[in-house]
Design a protein around this motif. Structure first.
Motif, short mmCIF file in Angstrom:
data_model
loop_
_atom_site.label_atom_id
_atom_site.label_comp_id
_atom_site.label_asym_id
_atom_site.label_seq_id
_atom_site.Cartn_x
_atom_site.Cartn_y
_atom_site.Cartn_z
N LEU A 99 0.88 -1.16 -0.02
CA LEU A 99 0.03 -0.15 -0.10
C LEU A 99 0.86 1.26 -0.09
N LEU A 100 2.12 1.24 0.83
CA LEU A 100 2.85 2.30 0.89
C LEU A 100 3.91 2.46 -0.10
N ARG A 101 4.12 1.48 -1.05
CA ARG A 101 5.03 1.24 -1.82
C ARG A 101 5.48 2.54 -2.69
N LYS A 102 4.56 3.34 -3.02
CA LYS A 102 4.93 4.54 -3.92
C LYS A 102 5.03 5.77 -2.98
N PHE A 103 5.08 5.60 -1.79
CA PHE A 103 5.40 6.83 -0.77
C PHE A 103 6.52 6.72 0.10
N ILE A 104 7.19 5.35 -0.05
CA ILE A 104 8.36 5.01 0.76
C ILE A 104 9.74 5.30 -0.09
N PRO A 105 10.24 6.56 0.44
CA PRO A 105 11.65 6.90 -0.51
C PRO A 105 12.40 5.78 -0.52
N ASP A 106 13.18 5.57 -1.59
CA ASP A 106 14.07 4.51 -1.89
C ASP A 106 15.25 4.36 -1.11
N LYS A 107 15.69 5.33 -0.64
CA LYS A 107 16.98 5.60 0.35
C LYS A 107 16.57 5.04 1.53
N VAL A 108 15.29 5.15 1.99
CA VAL A 108 15.05 4.79 3.48
C VAL A 108 14.07 3.58 3.43
N ARG A 109 14.07 2.87 2.44
CA ARG A 109 12.83 1.63 2.13
C ARG A 109 13.09 0.57 3.27
N ILE A 110 14.58 0.22 3.42
CA ILE A 110 14.88 -1.02 4.32
C ILE A 110 14.57 -0.74 5.87
N ALA A 111 14.80 0.52 6.11
CA ALA A 111 14.41 1.11 7.41
C ALA A 111 12.89 1.07 7.68
N ALA A 112 12.09 1.52 6.53
CA ALA A 112 10.76 1.75 6.69
C ALA A 112 10.11 0.18 6.89
N PHE A 113 10.59 -0.81 5.91
CA PHE A 113 10.19 -2.03 6.01
C PHE A 113 10.31 -2.64 7.46
N ILE A 114 11.34 -2.48 7.99
CA ILE A 114 11.75 -2.99 9.43
C ILE A 114 10.93 -2.45 10.25
N THR A 115 10.64 -1.05 10.15
CA THR A 115 9.60 -0.58 11.26
C THR A 115 8.21 -1.02 11.03
N ILE A 116 7.77 -1.21 9.75
CA ILE A 116 6.32 -1.68 9.73
C ILE A 116 6.37 -3.25 10.23
N ILE A 117 7.40 -3.90 9.82
CA ILE A 117 7.47 -5.52 10.26
C ILE A 117 7.59 -5.43 11.88
N ALA A 118 8.33 -4.48 12.66
CA ALA A 118 8.32 -4.47 13.95
C ALA A 118 7.07 -4.29 14.66
N GLY A 119 6.22 -3.32 14.11
CA GLY A 119 4.70 -3.05 14.39
C GLY A 119 4.02 -4.09 14.49
N PHE A 120 3.96 -4.98 13.52
CA PHE A 120 3.16 -6.33 13.44
C PHE A 120 3.74 -7.28 14.82
N VAL A 121 4.97 -7.39 14.49
CA VAL A 121 5.59 -8.34 15.33
C VAL A 121 5.44 -8.04 17.07
N THR A 122 5.18 -6.65 17.27
CA THR A 122 4.95 -6.41 18.65
C THR A 122 3.42 -6.70 18.90
N ILE A 123 2.59 -6.47 17.85
CA ILE A 123 1.33 -6.82 18.22
C ILE A 123 1.27 -8.40 18.30
N ILE A 124 1.63 -9.21 17.53
CA ILE A 124 1.69 -10.68 17.85
C ILE A 124 2.20 -11.12 19.08
N ASP A 125 3.38 -10.64 19.28
CA ASP A 125 4.27 -10.74 20.75
C ASP A 125 3.32 -10.41 22.02
#
Length: 216
Positions: free
Chosen positions: A57-83
């Motif tokens: 959904l956010l692929r067109k809004f995430i700057p290429d230079k920070v995409r990995i950091a953004a991906f990890i932040t998104i993943i971390a949010g869902f991991v926290t919910i599951i945990d």
């Protein structure tokens, strides 16, 4: 690619654990029992699907230079919910998985699918990709967890009724003891060395089957 073909690829032909050899840390560490394997597989699958959808959904809004950091932040949010959800509703499983539950954040499968697929495709294909890869990962964990529990403890389905409460009437809390194996278990199989040994055996069998097919 059709859904059935994608599923076959993720589970068998291109399994993330057995064929790509990624995500080995949870595959080796959390498969001491079938219930642990199912719990880790379901948790990782839920994070995989949710993160794929949001990143797509956010692929067109995430700057290429920070995409990995953004991906990890998104993943971390869902991991926290599951945990936190597992700690609240299935505390025994959360305690059993321990540190490996929050470490889903850096699972190579999830980050890899975010980078390779979700960031380049629409929402529905990305969600289906998450489903297929999650099932493939869970299949690998279940196969290892079932075999290691059977050989290492001489039981099957130990703790599954705690993970899935609707099974309490059908499955004992300690699972089913297998005659012979339960009396003389190969305890090494539920130790770290047993994880490496089982992984090596499975990979050897897969390579043998593949070499036979290539020979034909």
């Amino acid at each position: 690619m059709k859904f059935s073909e994608r599923m076959k690829s993720a589970v068998l032909l291109d399994n993330p654990v057995f064929m790509q050899t990624i995500g080995l840390c949870p595959a080796l560490a959390t498969t001491t029992s079938l219930s642990n394997a199912i719990g880790m597989g379901l948790a990782a699958t839920a994070v995989l699907i949710a993160s794929n959808v949001v990143i797509s959904l956010l692929r067109k809004f995430i700057p290429d230079k920070v995409r990995i950091a953004a991906f990890i932040t998104i993943i971390a949010g869902f991991v926290t919910i599951i945990d936190l959800s597992l700690q609240a509703f299935v505390p025994s499983l959360a305690a059993s998985l321990g540190l490996f539950l929050p470490l889903i954040v850096v699972n190579c499968i999830i980050l890899g699918r975010a980078e390779a697929y979700a960031s380049k495709n629409k929402v529905l294909p990305s969600a289906l990709d998450g489903v297929c890869m999650g099932i493939g990962f869970t299949f690998a964990l279940v196969l290892m967890g079932f075999t290691r529990e059977l050989l290492g403890a001489g039981t099957i389905l130990d703790g599954l009724s705690t993970l899935l409460p609707f099974l309490k009437g059908a499955i004992p809390a300690t699972g089913f003891a297998i005659p012979g194996l339960h009396d003389y278990p190969a305890s090494m199989m539920i130790l770290p060395a047993g994880g490496f040994l089982m992984m090596g055996i499975i990979l050897a069998v897969i390579q043998h089957i593949m070499s036979k097919k290539e020979g034909k």
